[in-house]
Motif scaffolding. Structure first.
Motif, PDB file in Angstrom:
ATOM      1  N   ASP A 115       0.821  -1.216   0.000  1.00 37.97           N
ATOM      2  CA  ASP A 115       0.000   0.000   0.000  1.00 37.97           C
ATOM      3  C   ASP A 115       0.852   1.261   0.000  1.00 37.97           C
ATOM      4  N   ARG A 116       1.985   1.234   0.721  1.00 34.25           N
ATOM      5  CA  ARG A 116       2.850   2.420   0.764  1.00 34.25           C
ATOM      6  C   ARG A 116       3.378   2.775  -0.623  1.00 34.25           C
ATOM      7  N   ALA A 117       3.505   1.801  -1.482  1.00 31.00           N
ATOM      8  CA  ALA A 117       4.101   2.025  -2.799  1.00 31.00           C
ATOM      9  C   ALA A 117       3.081   2.270  -3.904  1.00 31.00           C
ATOM     10  N   ARG A 118       1.797   2.273  -3.567  1.00 29.70           N
ATOM     11  CA  ARG A 118       0.785   2.447  -4.614  1.00 29.70           C
ATOM     12  C   ARG A 118       0.834   3.868  -5.180  1.00 29.70           C
ATOM     13  N   PRO A 119       0.749   4.005  -6.501  1.00 34.87           N
ATOM     14  CA  PRO A 119       0.802   5.341  -7.098  1.00 34.87           C
ATOM     15  C   PRO A 119      -0.273   6.296  -6.586  1.00 34.87           C
ATOM     16  N   ASP A 120      -1.481   5.779  -6.281  1.00 29.70           N
ATOM     17  CA  ASP A 120      -2.543   6.688  -5.852  1.00 29.70           C
ATOM     18  C   ASP A 120      -2.264   7.303  -4.485  1.00 29.70           C
ATOM     19  N   THR A 121      -1.304   6.744  -3.736  1.00 26.54           N
ATOM     20  CA  THR A 121      -0.945   7.350  -2.453  1.00 26.54           C
ATOM     21  C   THR A 121       0.409   8.044  -2.497  1.00 26.54           C
ATOM     22  N   SER A 122       1.205   7.802  -3.543  1.00 29.19           N
ATOM     23  CA  SER A 122       2.580   8.307  -3.527  1.00 29.19           C
ATOM     24  C   SER A 122       2.933   9.308  -4.621  1.00 29.19           C
ATOM     25  N   LEU A 123       2.100   9.442  -5.654  1.00 33.80           N
ATOM     26  CA  LEU A 123       2.531  10.218  -6.819  1.00 33.80           C
ATOM     27  C   LEU A 123       2.237  11.709  -6.734  1.00 33.80           C
ATOM     28  N   ALA A 124       1.091  12.076  -6.178  1.00 38.26           N
ATOM     29  CA  ALA A 124       0.621  13.467  -6.273  1.00 38.26           C
ATOM     30  C   ALA A 124       1.581  14.487  -5.669  1.00 38.26           C
ATOM     31  N   GLY A 125       2.369  14.084  -4.673  1.00 39.72           N
ATOM     32  CA  GLY A 125       3.278  15.026  -4.026  1.00 39.72           C
ATOM     33  C   GLY A 125       4.549  15.312  -4.798  1.00 39.72           C
ATOM     34  N   HIS A 126       4.697  14.736  -5.985  1.00 46.85           N
ATOM     35  CA  HIS A 126       5.968  14.875  -6.718  1.00 46.85           C
ATOM     36  C   HIS A 126       5.794  15.504  -8.096  1.00 46.85           C
ATOM     37  N   LEU A 127       4.686  16.170  -8.341  1.00 55.30           N
ATOM     38  CA  LEU A 127       4.418  16.674  -9.685  1.00 55.30           C
ATOM     39  C   LEU A 127       5.244  17.924  -9.997  1.00 55.30           C
ATOM     40  N   PRO A 128       5.739  18.028 -11.244  1.00 54.33           N
ATOM     41  CA  PRO A 128       6.433  19.250 -11.664  1.00 54.33           C
ATOM     42  C   PRO A 128       5.429  20.352 -11.985  1.00 54.33           C
ATOM     43  N   PRO A 129       5.891  21.620 -12.085  1.00 58.21           N
ATOM     44  CA  PRO A 129       4.975  22.693 -12.475  1.00 58.21           C
ATOM     45  C   PRO A 129       4.480  22.504 -13.909  1.00 58.21           C
ATOM     46  N   LYS A 130       3.302  23.071 -14.186  1.00 57.45           N
ATOM     47  CA  LYS A 130       2.740  22.979 -15.534  1.00 57.45           C
ATOM     48  C   LYS A 130       3.572  23.809 -16.514  1.00 57.45           C
ATOM     49  N   PRO A 131       3.721  23.311 -17.749  1.00 56.26           N
ATOM     50  CA  PRO A 131       4.466  24.072 -18.756  1.00 56.26           C
ATOM     51  C   PRO A 131       3.566  25.065 -19.481  1.00 56.26           C
ATOM     52  N   LYS A 132       4.184  25.931 -20.282  1.00 58.52           N
ATOM     53  CA  LYS A 132       3.395  26.819 -21.143  1.00 58.52           C
ATOM     54  C   LYS A 132       2.784  26.047 -22.298  1.00 58.52           C
ATOM     55  N   GLY A 133       3.498  25.030 -22.750  1.00 55.90           N
ATOM     56  CA  GLY A 133       3.046  24.262 -23.903  1.00 55.90           C
ATOM     57  C   GLY A 133       2.343  22.971 -23.509  1.00 55.90           C
ATOM     58  N   ARG A 134       2.579  21.921 -24.311  1.00 57.64           N
ATOM     59  CA  ARG A 134       1.917  20.630 -24.117  1.00 57.64           C
ATOM     60  C   ARG A 134       2.570  19.837 -22.990  1.00 57.64           C
ATOM     61  N   THR A 135       1.782  18.941 -22.395  1.00 58.29           N
ATOM     62  CA  THR A 135       2.322  17.976 -21.432  1.00 58.29           C
ATOM     63  C   THR A 135       2.124  16.579 -22.014  1.00 58.29           C
ATOM     64  N   VAL A 136       3.242  15.951 -22.361  1.00 53.98           N
ATOM     65  CA  VAL A 136       3.222  14.626 -22.972  1.00 53.98           C
ATOM     66  C   VAL A 136       3.680  13.599 -21.936  1.00 53.98           C
ATOM     67  N   VAL A 137       2.903  12.534 -21.791  1.00 55.52           N
ATOM     68  CA  VAL A 137       3.200  11.504 -20.795  1.00 55.52           C
ATOM     69  C   VAL A 137       3.636  10.230 -21.509  1.00 55.52           C
ATOM     70  N   ILE A 138       4.790   9.724 -21.102  1.00 53.63           N
ATOM     71  CA  ILE A 138       5.272   8.443 -21.607  1.00 53.63           C
ATOM     72  C   ILE A 138       5.648   7.586 -20.397  1.00 53.63           C
ATOM     73  N   GLY A 139       6.019   6.339 -20.632  1.00 54.31           N
ATOM     74  CA  GLY A 139       6.457   5.521 -19.498  1.00 54.31           C
ATOM     75  C   GLY A 139       6.274   4.044 -19.751  1.00 54.31           C
ATOM     76  N   ALA A 140       6.808   3.260 -18.814  1.00 49.29           N
ATOM     77  CA  ALA A 140       6.711   1.808 -18.932  1.00 49.29           C
ATOM     78  C   ALA A 140       6.944   1.171 -17.574  1.00 49.29           C
ATOM     79  N   GLY A 141       6.308   0.022 -17.372  1.00 49.78           N
ATOM     80  CA  GLY A 141       6.502  -0.728 -16.136  1.00 49.78           C
ATOM     81  C   GLY A 141       5.210  -1.363 -15.682  1.00 49.78           C
ATOM     82  N   LYS A 142       5.320  -2.241 -14.698  1.00 45.52           N
ATOM     83  CA  LYS A 142       4.132  -2.910 -14.173  1.00 45.52           C
ATOM     84  C   LYS A 142       3.207  -1.939 -13.453  1.00 45.52           C
ATOM     85  N   ALA A 143       3.765  -0.828 -12.960  1.00 49.60           N
ATOM     86  CA  ALA A 143       2.952   0.161 -12.236  1.00 49.60           C
ATOM     87  C   ALA A 143       2.592   1.357 -13.099  1.00 49.60           C
TER      88      ALA A 143
END
Length: 423
Positions: A21-49
């Motif tokens: 539970d400590r490692a679940r993204p829904d409890t751990s991700l929101a506190g680490h977001l970068p500031p919004k850019p002026k342009g587009r925000t493109v999301v990429i990634g890979a992994g089981k989570a």
């Protein structure tokens, strides 16, 4: 099983779930977001989570998102803006190759005003399937199978993978330039080195193609001729730490093995159980690690050293299994079977070991439970535990006993969790 044994097994199960539970993204991700850019925000990634991370990002992000994320088959999530591609793990497949190509296409034409967020977790090495020129998917699959059977540590395996790829070892960050790229990572590797997580696609690589060749030779790993040839090509080299093209890349760890061990330790100590955290980077052959941890547990039970009962020994990391038999089972069931043999039914010692992603190797279980009755119940059922261990068949052994830990995919991954309870 006695009431006390049932209580021990119940507590161990709760400890494992607290770690996950400590490692679940829904409890751990929101506190680490970068500031919004002026342009587009493109999301990429890979992994089981990564699909669960994408869903958590959509919930936390104020603004439009686009992009492609690869996850293991069966680990997908419903997302609104980010496309989820499911592909094979631990051996790559065509879906992974196509999804990787689609991900790279998302990075075309970005500017310094745009932002790339890369969501990485364990399993990304296989899912980011970018065969280099002259290397076929079949060749890449043969390399994956050979590495998985070799018993080589994860860092060595990923050194090889990084040099037989168009995206690993920092190349994905190069593809994002000139847009800044922020990686949010869930670590499943000993030491939490971002260059090792998912083979470090957005991080500079200090290893070389010569290192990759040396690892293949040292472990006696036979690979297709196309890969041997590619590893002598200068194009196989990865971007190094002094490469100015990676100045726009940064990485943030949102969950790590130690964070999960600490969550389990806190739960145990709330219940008045003294806890020893041995560390989050225990490596080595699973059956050998089991002998060492069994000896420590027996010392606690008989000599009150290093802790007196009731106490708990926690550890994480990634053990290895050199496959010599034909059985089913991952490193956690192998560890548990060897642990049961080493404990030899010692009263008052029970244990759980599981992969926090819910999948031990390639089976449908996370791991297994052991208690003082394990060997007696096995013999009553006509099972020879040493024969099962010789055949690398921890899954078959614990399946007959009903002692597999089955959680289904947890959509996170901070590597293995081991807890030995001495009452």
């Amino acid at each position: 099983m006695s009431h006390s044994t049932d209580d021990a097994r119940r507590l161990l199960d709760h400890l494992f779930r607290a770690a996950v539970d400590r490692a679940r993204p829904d409890t751990s991700l929101a506190g680490h977001l970068p500031p919004k850019p002026k342009g587009r925000t493109v999301v990429i990634g890979a992994g089981k989570a990564s699909a669960a991370m994408a869903r958590a990002l959509e919930a936390a992000w104020d603004g439009p998102l686009e992009g492609v994320v690869l996850t293991r088959t069966g680990h997908g999530e419903d997302t609104r803006q980010i496309r989820i591609v499911e592909a094979s793990h631990p051996v790559p497949d065509q879906a992974g190759v196509d999804g990787t190509a689609e991900m790279l296409a998302c990075l075309d034409g970005l500017t310094e005003a745009d932002l790339v967020i890369c969501l990485l977790s364990g399993g990304g090495s296989a899912l980011l399937a970018g065969p280099p020129p002259g290397v076929s998917l079949e060749d890449l699959q043969a390399l994956s199978r050979a590495l998985l059977r070799s018993g080589a540590p994860i860092s060595d395996m990923n050194t090889v993978r990084k040099h037989v790829s168009t995206v690993a070892g920092g190349r994905l960050a190069l593809a994002a330039a000139p847009a800044p790229i922020v990686t949010l990572a869930i670590s499943d590797v000993p030491g939490d080195d971002p260059a090792v997580i998912a083979s470090g696609p957005t991080v500079a690589d200090a290893t070389t193609a010569a290192d990759a060749r040396a690892i293949l030779e040292a472990h006696g790993i036979a690979v297709p001729a196309s890969i041997t040839h590619w590893l002598t090509d200068p194009a196989a080299e990865t971007p190094k730490p002094d490469d100015p093209a990676l100045a726009h890349a940064s990485c943030r760890l949102i969950a790590t093995p130690m964070m999960s061990l600490e969550a389990a330790a806190a739960l145990a100590e709330e219940k008045g159980i003294r806890t020893l955290v041995l560390g989050d980077r225990i490596e080595g052959e699973a059956r050998e690690v089991a002998k060492v941890l069994a000896a420590i547990a027996i010392s606690c039970a008989t000599h009150a050293r290093p802790l007196s009962a009731p106490c708990l020994i926690l550890s994480g990391g990634e053990t290895t299994v050199t496959v010599r038999g034909n059985g089913r089972g991952g490193r956690n069931t192998e560890f548990q079977l060897a642990l049961a043999l080493a404990l030899d039914g010692h009263p008052g010692i029970s244990a759980i070991a599981g992969d926090t992603d819910g999948i031990d190797g390639s089976e449908d279980n996370a791991g297994a439970l052991v208690d003082p009755t394990t060997l007696a119940r096995a013999r009553a059922a006509g099972l020879d535990p040493r024969a099962f261990l010789a055949d690398n068949d921890g899954y078959g052994f614990f399946s007959v006993l009903g002692d597999l830990v089955v959680t289904g995919p947890t959509r996170t991954n901070v590597n293995d969790f081991r807890a030995i309870l001495i009452t």
